[in-house]
Design a protein around this motif. Structure first.
Motif, PDB file in Angstrom:
ATOM      1  N   GLY A 167      -3.797   5.007 -12.464  1.00  0.00           N
ATOM      2  CA  GLY A 167      -5.051   5.117 -13.202  1.00  0.00           C
ATOM      3  C   GLY A 167      -5.065   4.254 -14.449  1.00  0.00           C
ATOM      4  N   THR A 168      -3.935   4.236 -15.166  1.00  0.00           N
ATOM      5  CA  THR A 168      -3.842   3.416 -16.376  1.00  0.00           C
ATOM      6  C   THR A 168      -3.912   1.936 -16.045  1.00  0.00           C
ATOM      7  OG1 THR A 168      -2.480   5.121 -17.423  1.00  0.00           O
ATOM      8  CG2 THR A 168      -2.428   2.921 -18.398  1.00  0.00           C
ATOM      9  N   LEU A 214      -4.694   6.159   1.257  1.00  0.00           N
ATOM     10  CA  LEU A 214      -5.298   5.171   0.359  1.00  0.00           C
ATOM     11  C   LEU A 214      -6.698   5.617  -0.051  1.00  0.00           C
ATOM     12  CD1 LEU A 214      -5.166   2.349  -0.980  1.00  0.00           C
ATOM     13  CD2 LEU A 214      -6.104   1.414   1.146  1.00  0.00           C
ATOM     14  N   ASP A 215      -7.476   6.096   0.911  1.00  0.00           N
ATOM     15  CA  ASP A 215      -8.832   6.557   0.604  1.00  0.00           C
ATOM     16  C   ASP A 215      -8.813   7.772  -0.321  1.00  0.00           C
ATOM     17  OD1 ASP A 215      -9.909   4.553   2.122  1.00  0.00           O
ATOM     18  OD2 ASP A 215     -10.278   5.796   3.891  1.00  0.00           O
ATOM     19  N   ALA A 216      -7.857   8.666  -0.120  1.00  0.00           N
ATOM     20  CA  ALA A 216      -7.766   9.855  -0.977  1.00  0.00           C
ATOM     21  C   ALA A 216      -7.441   9.460  -2.414  1.00  0.00           C
ATOM     22  CB  ALA A 216      -6.705  10.810  -0.430  1.00  0.00           C
ATOM     23  N   LEU A 217      -6.526   8.511  -2.578  1.00  0.00           N
ATOM     24  CA  LEU A 217      -6.184   8.048  -3.923  1.00  0.00           C
ATOM     25  C   LEU A 217      -7.375   7.350  -4.568  1.00  0.00           C
ATOM     26  CD1 LEU A 217      -4.035   7.675  -6.118  1.00  0.00           C
ATOM     27  CD2 LEU A 217      -3.339   5.557  -4.968  1.00  0.00           C
ATOM     28  N   CYS A 230       0.828  -1.207   0.000  1.00  0.00           N
ATOM     29  CA  CYS A 230       0.000   0.000   0.000  1.00  0.00           C
ATOM     30  C   CYS A 230       0.862   1.257   0.000  1.00  0.00           C
ATOM     31  CB  CYS A 230      -0.927  -0.015   1.212  1.00  0.00           C
ATOM     32  SG  CYS A 230      -2.019   1.420   1.304  1.00  0.00           S
ATOM     33  N   ARG A 231       1.906   1.272   0.826  1.00  0.00           N
ATOM     34  CA  ARG A 231       2.774   2.456   0.878  1.00  0.00           C
ATOM     35  C   ARG A 231       3.427   2.711  -0.479  1.00  0.00           C
ATOM     36  NH1 ARG A 231       2.925   4.090   6.039  1.00  0.00           N
ATOM     37  NH2 ARG A 231       2.661   2.489   7.654  1.00  0.00           N
ATOM     38  N   ARG A 232       3.850   1.648  -1.133  1.00  0.00           N
ATOM     39  CA  ARG A 232       4.448   1.821  -2.456  1.00  0.00           C
ATOM     40  C   ARG A 232       3.435   2.396  -3.442  1.00  0.00           C
ATOM     41  NH1 ARG A 232       8.139  -3.642  -3.516  1.00  0.00           N
ATOM     42  NH2 ARG A 232       9.714  -3.220  -1.907  1.00  0.00           N
ATOM     43  N   LEU A 233       2.193   1.960  -3.315  1.00  0.00           N
ATOM     44  CA  LEU A 233       1.163   2.437  -4.237  1.00  0.00           C
ATOM     45  C   LEU A 233       0.883   3.916  -4.033  1.00  0.00           C
ATOM     46  CD1 LEU A 233      -0.918   1.189  -6.373  1.00  0.00           C
ATOM     47  CD2 LEU A 233      -2.582   1.440  -4.532  1.00  0.00           C
ATOM     48  N   VAL A 234       0.695   4.333  -2.777  1.00  0.00           N
ATOM     49  CA  VAL A 234       0.296   5.722  -2.524  1.00  0.00           C
ATOM     50  C   VAL A 234       1.465   6.690  -2.655  1.00  0.00           C
ATOM     51  CG1 VAL A 234      -1.624   5.021  -1.056  1.00  0.00           C
ATOM     52  CG2 VAL A 234       0.599   5.514  -0.010  1.00  0.00           C
ATOM     53  N   THR A 235       2.695   6.202  -2.485  1.00  0.00           N
ATOM     54  CA  THR A 235       3.849   7.092  -2.644  1.00  0.00           C
ATOM     55  C   THR A 235       4.363   7.115  -4.078  1.00  0.00           C
ATOM     56  OG1 THR A 235       5.347   5.303  -1.967  1.00  0.00           O
ATOM     57  CG2 THR A 235       4.595   6.831  -0.257  1.00  0.00           C
ATOM     58  N   GLN A 236       3.943   6.127  -4.881  1.00  0.00           N
ATOM     59  CA  GLN A 236       4.333   6.086  -6.291  1.00  0.00           C
ATOM     60  C   GLN A 236       3.079   5.874  -7.141  1.00  0.00           C
ATOM     61  OE1 GLN A 236       7.191   2.902  -6.544  1.00  0.00           O
ATOM     62  NE2 GLN A 236       8.495   3.757  -4.962  1.00  0.00           N
ATOM     63  N   ALA A 252      -2.310  -3.018  -5.797  1.00  0.00           N
ATOM     64  CA  ALA A 252      -1.049  -2.917  -5.059  1.00  0.00           C
ATOM     65  C   ALA A 252      -0.417  -4.293  -4.872  1.00  0.00           C
ATOM     66  CB  ALA A 252      -1.292  -2.261  -3.701  1.00  0.00           C
ATOM     67  N   ALA A 253      -1.251  -5.295  -4.593  1.00  0.00           N
ATOM     68  CA  ALA A 253      -0.736  -6.657  -4.419  1.00  0.00           C
ATOM     69  C   ALA A 253      -0.115  -7.172  -5.710  1.00  0.00           C
ATOM     70  CB  ALA A 253      -1.863  -7.580  -3.962  1.00  0.00           C
ATOM     71  N   GLN A 254      -0.779  -6.922  -6.837  1.00  0.00           N
ATOM     72  CA  GLN A 254      -0.220  -7.362  -8.115  1.00  0.00           C
ATOM     73  C   GLN A 254       1.117  -6.685  -8.388  1.00  0.00           C
ATOM     74  OE1 GLN A 254      -1.080  -9.723 -10.198  1.00  0.00           O
ATOM     75  NE2 GLN A 254      -2.839 -10.320  -8.955  1.00  0.00           N
TER      76      GLN A 254
END
Length: 276
Positions: free
Chosen positions: A58-59, A213-216, A47-53, A231-233
């Motif tokens: 979106g794509t 996460l909610d904001a994204l 999750c941290r990797r997703l929201v920080t990067q 994020a898991a993928q």
């Protein structure tokens, strides 16, 4: 941080996440390879990797949705419509003008009709009395559209569904409207099987991480669960230095970090020796 677990920073309330069994199994294996009780930390790292990067999230999300829809699409069903020759020619000519098929036009006609059926009873009954229907046109439509047409026609008698199909078609022929737009947006739509994620897990998230996460999710028109599957993928495809990241997630406090990390390294060395 607690006395029983020095160096660990407690995380917040649990949130429920759902994955497909294969993804859950792969995450379990990755977490087990890092150490015992590492699953929650692995998910938080993802999750941290997703929201920080968030670049290209979106794509990737749009592509994941497209692939999911393709996997869950229910096959079209064939209907045969009896028409008088002149109407059949108009129908095929309209399809040729827009470089499409009569099936695509019929799906648009049904979509428009079912959105706003209006007063269809008397036009349908007149269609049922029509003669000279010597042409047969076969079209492929969504099963749900067929069922809804049968249901609406069945309110007023038996064997009226074909007549109601002609009502929907004549509305399209009389008022084509924005066919170009509907051919892009409506014609490709398919009935979809439900998306089932049978593996449920509860993972504790601290409030700042959960809020990001909610904001994204709000920005992308998504939700926590969908973003966490993405994020898991991503972490499964590109784990990087995942072991260090997971252990840092667990031992985020500076207190006793060095001895705790050293103890973890010794445990991992023993586990690998025993497995050999």
């Amino acid at each position: 941080m607690t006395e029983s677990r020095p160096g660990r920073i407690p995380v917040g309330d649990p949130i429920a996440l759902r994955f497909d069994p294969e993804t859950k199994h792969r995450l379990d294996e990755m977490a087990e390879g890092i150490g015992p009780r590492r699953f929650g930390a692995l998910i938080r790292v993802a999750c941290r990797r997703l929201v920080t990067q968030p670049k290209a999230v979106g794509t990737r999300l749009a592509e994941a949705r497209r692939l999911s829809a393709a996997r869950r699409a229910i096959p079209l069903v064939m209907l045969t419509i009896k028409l008088e020759p002149d109407t059949a020619r108009k129908f095929t000519a309209l399809a040729a003008r827009y470089d499409t098929t009569v099936s695509a036009l019929m799906r648009i006609a049904l979509h428009r009709f079912l959105e706003t059926p209006g007063r269809y009873k008397h036009p349908m009954l007149r269609e049922a009395e029509r003669t000279g229907l010597s042409e047969k046109v076969e079209v492929m439509v969504n099963p749900s559209s067929r069922q809804q047409i049968w249901r609406l026609a069945g309110r007023h008698g038996d064997k009226l569904s074909t007549a109601l199909l002609r009502v929907a078609l004549r509305r399209l022929l009389d008022e084509p409207g924005d066919l170009a737009g509907d051919l892009e947006e409506i014609a490709p739509l398919r009935d979809l099987r439900p998306e089932i994620f049978s593996a449920r897990v509860n993972v504790h998230f601290d409030a700042p991480l959960r809020d990001r996460l909610d904001a994204l999710a709000a920005r992308l028109g998504s939700d926590r669960a969908e973003l966490m599957r993405l994020a898991a993928q991503r972490v499964l495809e590109a784990p990087g230095m995942i072991e260090q990241a997971v252990n840092s997630e667990i031992f985020r406090s500076e207190k006793n970090r060095a001895p705790l990390m050293a103890r973890h390294a010794r445990r991992q060395a023993r586990r690998r020796t025993q497995s050999d």
